[in-house]
Scaffold this active site. Structure first.
Site, PDB file in Angstrom:
ATOM      1  CG  HIS A 127      42.480  43.478  33.993  1.00 50.12           C
ATOM      2  ND1 HIS A 127      42.926  45.007  34.754  1.00 50.12           N
ATOM      3  CD2 HIS A 127      43.297  42.565  34.533  1.00 50.12           C
ATOM      4  CE1 HIS A 127      43.839  44.464  35.432  1.00 50.12           C
ATOM      5  NE2 HIS A 127      44.188  43.284  35.387  1.00 50.12           N
ATOM      6  CG  ASP A 157      40.932  47.839  34.494  1.00 51.43           C
ATOM      7  OD1 ASP A 157      40.010  46.669  34.324  1.00 51.43           O
ATOM      8  OD2 ASP A 157      42.147  47.391  34.687  1.00 51.43           O
ATOM      9  CB  SER A 231      45.209  43.095  38.566  1.00 52.41           C
ATOM     10  OG  SER A 231      46.232  43.181  37.585  1.00 52.41           O
TER      11      SER A 231
END
Length: 477
Positions: A127, A157, A231
């Protein structure tokens, strides 16, 4: 009267002292801080400072470990060209009159981890780089390099990039299966774009797989602060080894509200498996049992003689599937897979999604009230199917399984991945991005079930389609 006079005088004195004190404090606050050294007599006593050692043992510090780790954690910057829509569509005169560009550049920021210094391989979250037109990586030493996209897997992911740089530092990868609740961990990343940041905590839980909106899940949960921008960064143990890729934080008010001690990371073993598959062929191949299941509720549990409503009951076994080869039958209840308890149908689907193609699986089954163990090798999940292979009326369209993030939102069906212009499917009204929820060809929940329904082509082919927030029926001609 004397008492009242004394009280009045006392109050007056107190008020005067209070005013003097307030004025003095105000003057002190307004006065700039001086840079002069404090007098020797006013020096803080030695006991106010942290000791370097206690009983001859040096105070512990993460600094030596982090000196090895920090150079391997990078900032990931992405740029994406986004079309600017206007109420007047693509009218060039309107755009020129009001100075409205046709597109704008959207930028985002995340983190990444160098896992192979010789080849310049960087792991991050899908993402972070999804749909980006340009990705650059900034190293801890300040160098900024353009990144080459190697491959991605949206359902876990994970994305893999390559950077053309010398003198890189990589993080050694640990066996995340050895993690235990209570182990100390450290998260490194670039939260909110403020720069490289380190937070610490413990492993709060392992094997988390019930987060809404995510794909196949086997998360490490930690109370180390993980915020937007973290992230794709590193979760390391106290030896400086990679145990996870930070991927999400949970906050009921949204991720931008900040950290509340519920952070999640993808285990390093899973990330390494995805990386290896992406290096070989650029895609991830998964295994499946080829069965349909549903949750065991209280009514089903009572009918099947189960002590509690737990497990996934088999409702359909597709011919030629791994489930058929194992001898599974409708009515069987799967209670565990490879020793991992299966709570419901979603847990079984999640388990399969984390297995590579051809993986061996041992199933703990309850059949007619009796325990049974079955073993089988999974079969590969097809990535996509051409409509013409299923039925001539679907020619020009291709179908794929729904992203797991959509399934976590309660959808079941197949995704229309592509529709060729002026094809037979296009003329019937099918569009790219449609979700086929049901069909007159038969019941299905995924791509395998959709394909099985065309073993005997239906006289009339009607699809129930979700497009955006609206659903309707399309008759394929």
């Amino acid at each position: 009267m004397k008492t009242a006079t004394r009280t009045l005088l006392a109050l007056t004195a107190a008020a005067a002292f209070g005013g003097f004190a307030a004025t003095g404090m105000q003057l002190m606050l307004q006065r700039p801080a001086a840079a002069e050294p404090a007098p020797a007599a006013a020096a803080a006593p030695a006991i106010a400072a942290l000791p370097a050692a206690v009983n001859g043992t040096p105070m512990p510090s993460l600094a030596p470990m982090l000196k090895r780790v920090l150079p391997a954690v990078v900032s990931v910057n992405t740029k994406q060209r986004v079309r600017v829509n206007t109420p007047f569509g693509d009218d060039p005169v309107f755009r020129r009159m009001f100075g409205i560009p046709q597109e704008r550049i959207a930028q985002s920021l995340g983190s990444g981890v160098i896992v192979d210094a010789a080849r310049g391989l960087v792991l991050t979250n899908n993402h972070v780089v999804e749909d980006a037109d340009e990705v650059s990586v900034t190293l801890a030493d300040g160098r900024t390099l353009k990144a080459e996209f190697v491959g991605n897997d949206a359902d876990t992911d994970i994305a893999l990039m390559r950077i053309p740089a010398q003198e890189l530092t990589a993080i050694p990868v640990a066996n995340s299966d050895r993690l235990q609740i209570g182990d100390f961990v450290v998260a490194v990343g670039n939260p909110f774009g403020v720069g490289q940041t380190v937070t610490s905590g413990i492993v709060s839980a392992i094997g988390r797989n019930n987060l809404p909106g995510a794909g196949f899940q086997n998360f490490i949960q930690t109370d180390a602060s993980i915020n937007p921008g973290n992230s794709g960064g590193a979760l390391v143990n106290l030896n400086g080894e990679l145990v996870g890729i930070n991927t999400a934080s949970f906050n009921p008010r949204g991720s931008m509200a900040g950290n509340i001690g519920l952070g999640f990371a993808i285990p390093s073993n899973l990330a390494s498996n995805i990386k290896d598959q992406l290096l070989v062929g650029g895609v991830v191949r998964r295994g499946t049992l080829g069965i349909d299941t549903q949750d065991v509720d209280a009514r089903i549990a009572a009918a099947l003689g189960l002590a509690q409503p737990r497990g996934a009951v088999v409702t359909r076994v597709y011919p030629g599937s791994a489930g058929a080869a194992a001898g599974l039958k409708p009515g069987d209840v799967i209670l565990a897979a490879n020793g991992e308890p299966i709570a419901d149908a979603e847990a079984l689907r999640n388990f399969q999604g984390l297995q590579p193609a051809n993986a061996r699986v041992a199933l703990d089954v309850r059949r007619d009230g009796q325990p049974l163990q079955l073993t089988t090798g999974l079969r590969e999940v097809p990535k996509a199917l051409a409509g013409a292979q299923l039925d001539a009326r679907l020619a020009g369209a291709s179908f794929a399984d729904l992203p797991e993030s959509l399934r976590r939102q309660g959808l079941a069906g197949v995704l229309v991945e592509q529709v060729e212009r002026d094809s037979r499917a296009a003329r019937s009204g099918l569009r790219k991005g449609d979700v086929v929820l049901a069909a007159s060809s038969g019941d299905f929940t995924d791509l395998g079930g959709f394909r099985a329904g065309f073993a005997a082509p239906p006289p009339q082919l009607v699809l129930r389609v979700l497009r955006g927030r609206s659903s309707g029926q399309l008759q394929m001609r």
